[in-house]
Design a protein around this motif. Structure first.
Motif, PDB file in Angstrom:
ATOM      1  N   ALA A 123      26.759  45.356  51.370  1.00 29.51           N
ATOM      2  CA  ALA A 123      25.332  45.269  51.685  1.00 29.51           C
ATOM      3  C   ALA A 123      24.718  46.651  51.852  1.00 29.51           C
ATOM      4  O   ALA A 123      23.588  46.884  51.422  1.00 29.51           O
ATOM      5  CB  ALA A 123      25.119  44.429  52.938  1.00 29.51           C
ATOM      6  N   ASP A 124      25.457  47.583  52.454  1.00 28.67           N
ATOM      7  CA  ASP A 124      24.922  48.927  52.675  1.00 28.67           C
ATOM      8  C   ASP A 124      24.758  49.707  51.378  1.00 28.67           C
ATOM      9  O   ASP A 124      23.989  50.649  51.305  1.00 28.67           O
ATOM     10  CB  ASP A 124      25.778  49.703  53.676  1.00 28.67           C
ATOM     11  N   LYS A 125      25.460  49.306  50.336  1.00 25.70           N
ATOM     12  CA  LYS A 125      25.359  49.954  49.020  1.00 25.70           C
ATOM     13  C   LYS A 125      24.496  49.148  48.057  1.00 25.70           C
ATOM     14  O   LYS A 125      24.247  49.558  46.933  1.00 25.70           O
ATOM     15  CB  LYS A 125      26.748  50.146  48.406  1.00 25.70           C
ATOM     16  N   GLY A 126      24.069  47.955  48.475  1.00 24.04           N
ATOM     17  CA  GLY A 126      23.196  47.137  47.641  1.00 24.04           C
ATOM     18  C   GLY A 126      23.879  46.552  46.423  1.00 24.04           C
ATOM     19  O   GLY A 126      23.265  46.416  45.364  1.00 24.04           O
ATOM     20  N   ASP A 178      19.918  53.161  52.923  1.00 23.31           N
ATOM     21  CA  ASP A 178      20.992  54.113  53.133  1.00 23.31           C
ATOM     22  C   ASP A 178      22.022  54.066  52.010  1.00 23.31           C
ATOM     23  O   ASP A 178      23.163  54.425  52.197  1.00 23.31           O
ATOM     24  CB  ASP A 178      21.654  53.875  54.495  1.00 23.31           C
ATOM     25  N   ARG A 179      21.624  53.656  50.824  1.00 21.37           N
ATOM     26  CA  ARG A 179      22.537  53.617  49.693  1.00 21.37           C
ATOM     27  C   ARG A 179      22.861  55.022  49.208  1.00 21.37           C
ATOM     28  O   ARG A 179      22.034  55.905  49.216  1.00 21.37           O
ATOM     29  CB  ARG A 179      21.919  52.849  48.528  1.00 21.37           C
ATOM     30  N   ASP A 180      24.085  55.207  48.731  1.00 23.22           N
ATOM     31  CA  ASP A 180      24.508  56.459  48.128  1.00 23.22           C
ATOM     32  C   ASP A 180      25.028  56.124  46.742  1.00 23.22           C
ATOM     33  O   ASP A 180      26.205  55.872  46.552  1.00 23.22           O
ATOM     34  CB  ASP A 180      25.588  57.114  48.990  1.00 23.22           C
ATOM     35  N   SER A 181      24.146  56.111  45.752  1.00 24.82           N
ATOM     36  CA  SER A 181      24.538  55.684  44.411  1.00 24.82           C
ATOM     37  C   SER A 181      25.415  56.708  43.715  1.00 24.82           C
ATOM     38  O   SER A 181      26.038  56.399  42.710  1.00 24.82           O
ATOM     39  CB  SER A 181      23.293  55.378  43.570  1.00 24.82           C
ATOM     40  N   ALA A 182      25.470  57.949  44.202  1.00 22.98           N
ATOM     41  CA  ALA A 182      26.266  58.970  43.550  1.00 22.98           C
ATOM     42  C   ALA A 182      27.742  58.884  43.956  1.00 22.98           C
ATOM     43  O   ALA A 182      28.607  59.267  43.187  1.00 22.98           O
ATOM     44  CB  ALA A 182      25.719  60.352  43.887  1.00 22.98           C
ATOM     45  N   GLY A 183      28.017  58.399  45.136  1.00 17.59           N
ATOM     46  CA  GLY A 183      29.385  58.360  45.631  1.00 17.59           C
ATOM     47  C   GLY A 183      30.095  57.077  45.254  1.00 17.59           C
ATOM     48  O   GLY A 183      29.496  56.124  44.767  1.00 17.59           O
ATOM     49  N   PRO A 184      31.407  57.051  45.479  1.00 16.06           N
ATOM     50  CA  PRO A 184      32.178  55.833  45.187  1.00 16.06           C
ATOM     51  C   PRO A 184      31.731  54.673  46.065  1.00 16.06           C
ATOM     52  O   PRO A 184      31.433  54.852  47.234  1.00 16.06           O
ATOM     53  CB  PRO A 184      33.623  56.216  45.482  1.00 16.06           C
ATOM     54  N   LEU A 185      31.688  53.493  45.469  1.00 15.57           N
ATOM     55  CA  LEU A 185      31.354  52.278  46.202  1.00 15.57           C
ATOM     56  C   LEU A 185      32.588  51.699  46.869  1.00 15.57           C
ATOM     57  O   LEU A 185      32.545  51.254  48.008  1.00 15.57           O
ATOM     58  CB  LEU A 185      30.767  51.230  45.253  1.00 15.57           C
ATOM     59  N   ALA A 225      42.019  40.344  36.288  1.00 20.08           N
ATOM     60  CA  ALA A 225      42.647  41.626  36.600  1.00 20.08           C
ATOM     61  C   ALA A 225      42.077  42.740  35.724  1.00 20.08           C
ATOM     62  O   ALA A 225      42.029  42.628  34.505  1.00 20.08           O
ATOM     63  CB  ALA A 225      44.156  41.528  36.424  1.00 20.08           C
ATOM     64  N   GLY A 226      41.580  43.790  36.374  1.00 15.73           N
ATOM     65  CA  GLY A 226      41.056  44.952  35.671  1.00 15.73           C
ATOM     66  C   GLY A 226      39.618  44.823  35.189  1.00 15.73           C
ATOM     67  O   GLY A 226      39.072  45.767  34.621  1.00 15.73           O
ATOM     68  N   GLN A 227      38.979  43.683  35.404  1.00 15.18           N
ATOM     69  CA  GLN A 227      37.597  43.457  34.974  1.00 15.18           C
ATOM     70  C   GLN A 227      36.701  43.449  36.216  1.00 15.18           C
ATOM     71  O   GLN A 227      36.784  42.533  37.027  1.00 15.18           O
ATOM     72  CB  GLN A 227      37.500  42.125  34.229  1.00 15.18           C
ATOM     73  N   PHE A 228      35.839  44.456  36.351  1.00 16.13           N
ATOM     74  CA  PHE A 228      34.988  44.576  37.526  1.00 16.13           C
ATOM     75  C   PHE A 228      33.532  44.329  37.137  1.00 16.13           C
ATOM     76  O   PHE A 228      33.047  44.862  36.149  1.00 16.13           O
ATOM     77  CB  PHE A 228      35.152  45.960  38.173  1.00 16.13           C
ATOM     78  N   LYS A 229      32.857  43.519  37.946  1.00 17.66           N
ATOM     79  CA  LYS A 229      31.463  43.157  37.700  1.00 17.66           C
ATOM     80  C   LYS A 229      30.638  43.501  38.932  1.00 17.66           C
ATOM     81  O   LYS A 229      31.110  43.372  40.058  1.00 17.66           O
ATOM     82  CB  LYS A 229      31.331  41.650  37.424  1.00 17.66           C
ATOM     83  N   GLY A 230      29.392  43.897  38.704  1.00 14.22           N
ATOM     84  CA  GLY A 230      28.495  44.216  39.805  1.00 14.22           C
ATOM     85  C   GLY A 230      27.253  43.343  39.770  1.00 14.22           C
ATOM     86  O   GLY A 230      26.734  43.037  38.687  1.00 14.22           O
ATOM     87  N   GLU A 235      40.832  54.842  40.249  1.00  9.71           N
ATOM     88  CA  GLU A 235      40.729  53.789  41.246  1.00  9.71           C
ATOM     89  C   GLU A 235      39.347  53.716  41.882  1.00  9.71           C
ATOM     90  O   GLU A 235      39.107  52.883  42.749  1.00  9.71           O
ATOM     91  CB  GLU A 235      41.773  53.995  42.343  1.00  9.71           C
ATOM     92  N   GLN A 236      38.416  54.584  41.473  1.00  9.23           N
ATOM     93  CA  GLN A 236      37.090  54.632  42.082  1.00  9.23           C
ATOM     94  C   GLN A 236      36.076  53.801  41.301  1.00  9.23           C
ATOM     95  O   GLN A 236      36.002  53.874  40.076  1.00  9.23           O
ATOM     96  CB  GLN A 236      36.589  56.084  42.138  1.00  9.23           C
ATOM     97  N   ILE A 237      35.282  53.015  42.016  1.00 12.16           N
ATOM     98  CA  ILE A 237      34.209  52.230  41.415  1.00 12.16           C
ATOM     99  C   ILE A 237      32.883  52.821  41.891  1.00 12.16           C
ATOM    100  O   ILE A 237      32.667  52.977  43.096  1.00 12.16           O
ATOM    101  CB  ILE A 237      34.276  50.740  41.827  1.00 12.16           C
ATOM    102  N   THR A 238      32.003  53.161  40.932  1.00 14.02           N
ATOM    103  CA  THR A 238      30.688  53.698  41.241  1.00 14.02           C
ATOM    104  C   THR A 238      29.646  52.934  40.431  1.00 14.02           C
ATOM    105  O   THR A 238      29.977  52.205  39.495  1.00 14.02           O
ATOM    106  CB  THR A 238      30.578  55.195  40.878  1.00 14.02           C
ATOM    107  N   LEU A 239      28.369  53.109  40.799  1.00 17.85           N
ATOM    108  CA  LEU A 239      27.299  52.566  39.970  1.00 17.85           C
ATOM    109  C   LEU A 239      27.199  53.441  38.732  1.00 17.85           C
ATOM    110  O   LEU A 239      27.324  54.669  38.817  1.00 17.85           O
ATOM    111  CB  LEU A 239      25.959  52.572  40.718  1.00 17.85           C
ATOM    112  N   ALA A 240      26.989  52.824  37.582  1.00 12.48           N
ATOM    113  CA  ALA A 240      26.907  53.571  36.324  1.00 12.48           C
ATOM    114  C   ALA A 240      25.557  54.242  36.194  1.00 12.48           C
ATOM    115  O   ALA A 240      24.577  53.848  36.742  1.00 12.48           O
ATOM    116  CB  ALA A 240      27.136  52.633  35.145  1.00 12.48           C
TER     117      ALA A 240
END
Length: 161
Positions: free
Chosen positions: A85-88, A63-70, A96-101, A156-161
């Motif tokens: 978990a639902d977004k994998g 049920d992942r939605d890779s197009a929408g914001p995580l 601060a300001g450094q986001f990792k997936g 402010e939105q984080i998405t999969l690249a």
């Protein structure tokens, strides 16, 4: 006490009974609750330093939605992270300001990671710990790092690249 009662305790249905009614998606959450008394076992994922966005989807991402914001950047505490978990994905903010997936599945035996604490992504099934900065193994039994997931931050939105 039988193996089935070891996790559920006296007076509660055996794990086999619970799993039979839980379905494929919920089974992983119930099993991970038995892995340790460290995690909450509810599907809600603890974070360091603030609120987190959590979920309880299937490990394969049905049920992942890779197009929408995580998540929003404000959902991810500095020095901690959130397990989606639902977004994998696990999203951390080591600085601060450094986001990792990262992939939310432990490289040891495929359990979902279930906790983030003190700069570590933790799999409570067998105690493996991974760095929130780069996914590297901090403590075994895992020997391989968590695979990275590329993120994109827009405002402010984080998405999969």
């Amino acid at each position: 006490m039988s193996d089935e009662q070891a996790c559920t305790g006296p007076g509660t249905p055996p794990r086999r009974t619970l799993l039979a009614g839980a379905g494929a998606v919920g089974a992983g959450v119930l099993l991970s609750a038995c892995g340790s008394d460290e995690g909450s076992g509810s599907g809600a994922t603890p974070t360091s330093g603030g609120p987190g966005a959590t979920g309880a989807g299937d490990a394969e991402g049905g049920d992942r939605d890779s197009a929408g914001p995580l998540a929003r950047t404000t959902d991810v505490p500095v020095g901690g992270g959130v397990i989606l978990a639902d977004k994998g994905v696990v999203i951390t903010q080591p600085q601060a300001g450094q986001f990792k997936g990262f992939d939310p599945i432990c490289t040891h035996q495929g359990c979902p990671v279930s906790k983030i604490d003190a700069g570590s992504i933790i799999c409570t099934c067998h105690g493996s710990r991974f760095s929130t900065s780069d996914g590297s193994v901090q403590q075994g039994p895992a020997t391989k790092p968590l695979p990275a997931k590329q993120l994109k931050v827009t405002g402010e939105q984080i998405t999969l690249a």
